[in-house]
Design a protein around this motif. Structure first.
Motif, short mmCIF file in Angstrom:
data_model
loop_
_atom_site.label_atom_id
_atom_site.label_comp_id
_atom_site.label_asym_id
_atom_site.label_seq_id
_atom_site.Cartn_x
_atom_site.Cartn_y
_atom_site.Cartn_z
N THR A 80 56.55 74.59 55.42
CA THR A 80 57.83 75.27 55.19
C THR A 80 58.41 75.04 53.80
OG1 THR A 80 59.10 73.39 55.99
CG2 THR A 80 58.45 75.05 57.63
N GLY A 81 58.00 73.96 53.16
CA GLY A 81 58.58 73.58 51.87
C GLY A 81 59.84 72.74 52.02
N LEU A 82 60.29 72.52 53.26
CA LEU A 82 61.54 71.80 53.48
C LEU A 82 61.38 70.30 53.29
CD1 LEU A 82 62.94 73.66 56.61
CD2 LEU A 82 63.79 73.78 54.26
N VAL A 83 62.33 69.70 52.57
CA VAL A 83 62.40 68.26 52.39
C VAL A 83 62.95 67.69 53.69
CG1 VAL A 83 63.50 66.40 51.10
CG2 VAL A 83 62.73 68.48 49.90
N GLN A 84 62.35 66.61 54.15
CA GLN A 84 62.74 66.00 55.42
C GLN A 84 63.91 65.04 55.22
OE1 GLN A 84 60.75 67.18 58.31
NE2 GLN A 84 60.64 68.54 56.54
N ALA A 85 64.73 64.90 56.29
CA ALA A 85 65.89 64.01 56.28
C ALA A 85 65.42 62.57 56.04
CB ALA A 85 66.63 64.11 57.62
N PRO A 86 66.22 61.77 55.36
CA PRO A 86 67.64 61.97 55.06
C PRO A 86 67.88 62.78 53.78
CG PRO A 86 66.99 59.82 54.29
CD PRO A 86 65.77 60.43 54.97
N ASP A 87 66.82 63.14 53.06
CA ASP A 87 66.98 63.93 51.84
C ASP A 87 67.04 65.41 52.22
OD1 ASP A 87 66.67 61.61 50.06
OD2 ASP A 87 64.61 61.60 50.83
N ASN A 88 67.40 66.26 51.27
CA ASN A 88 67.37 67.69 51.57
C ASN A 88 67.03 68.47 50.32
OD1 ASN A 88 69.82 68.21 50.14
ND2 ASN A 88 70.98 67.58 51.93
N GLY A 89 66.46 69.64 50.54
CA GLY A 89 66.02 70.52 49.46
C GLY A 89 64.85 71.33 49.97
N GLN A 90 64.29 72.16 49.10
CA GLN A 90 63.15 72.97 49.49
C GLN A 90 62.28 73.26 48.28
OE1 GLN A 90 63.94 76.41 51.88
NE2 GLN A 90 61.77 76.72 52.27
N ALA A 91 60.99 73.00 48.44
CA ALA A 91 60.01 73.37 47.42
C ALA A 91 59.70 74.85 47.58
CB ALA A 91 58.74 72.55 47.60
N GLN A 92 59.43 75.52 46.46
CA GLN A 92 59.08 76.94 46.52
C GLN A 92 57.61 77.07 46.89
OE1 GLN A 92 59.77 79.38 43.02
NE2 GLN A 92 58.73 81.10 43.95
N MET A 93 57.35 77.49 48.12
CA MET A 93 56.00 77.65 48.62
C MET A 93 55.51 79.08 48.40
SD MET A 93 55.60 74.56 49.65
CE MET A 93 53.96 74.72 50.36
N LEU A 94 54.20 79.23 48.27
CA LEU A 94 53.58 80.53 48.07
C LEU A 94 52.51 80.75 49.14
CD1 LEU A 94 53.07 80.20 44.23
CD2 LEU A 94 54.87 81.48 45.37
N THR A 95 52.37 81.97 49.59
CA THR A 95 51.37 82.30 50.59
C THR A 95 49.98 82.17 49.99
OG1 THR A 95 52.92 83.83 51.63
CG2 THR A 95 50.59 84.12 52.18
#
Length: 113
Positions: A80-95
């Motif tokens: 998903t690109g999602l940063v796991q708790a307790p941190d937060n954010g998202q990496a830009q993933m590509l198909t």
């Protein structure tokens, strides 16, 4: 760079991507981190940490379907690109896709910097 969202670009043969080791490829002047999981799946992300200070992702440690950011130890879900708790954010993933032993990336998904 103007790309069709569905346009895939070849980035190398599958065997060039070592299991659990990130590799950087370049598409349109952008660095993309590519990861091959132990189950054979391929994931790609823009090679920039979602951490506010940035940094490379390709040098991270892969465990299962998670990537551990090499500078900040953030745990990123490669599906998903999602940063796991307790941190937060998202990496830009590509198909990605693999066809006839070739790895392809949907470069049209690259967002403008």
């Amino acid at each position: 760079m103007s790309l069709n969202k569905n346009e895939f670009f070849p980035v190398g043969a599958l065997e060039q991507f070592l299991v659990q080791i990130g590799r950087v490829v370049e598409i349109g002047g952008r660095q993309i981190a590519v990861f091959r999981l132990s189950d054979g799946r391929i994931f790609a992300a823009v090679n920039q940490s979602p951490h506010p200070k940035g940094g490379p992702l390709a040098e991270g440690i892969v465990s299962g379907h998670y990537l551990y950011d090499p500078l900040y130890d953030w745990k990123i879900d490669l599906t998903t690109g999602l940063v796991q708790a307790p941190d937060n954010g998202q990496a830009q993933m590509l198909t990605t896709k693999v066809e006839d032993g070739q790895v392809w990336i949907a470069a049209g998904e690259l967002q403008a910097v």
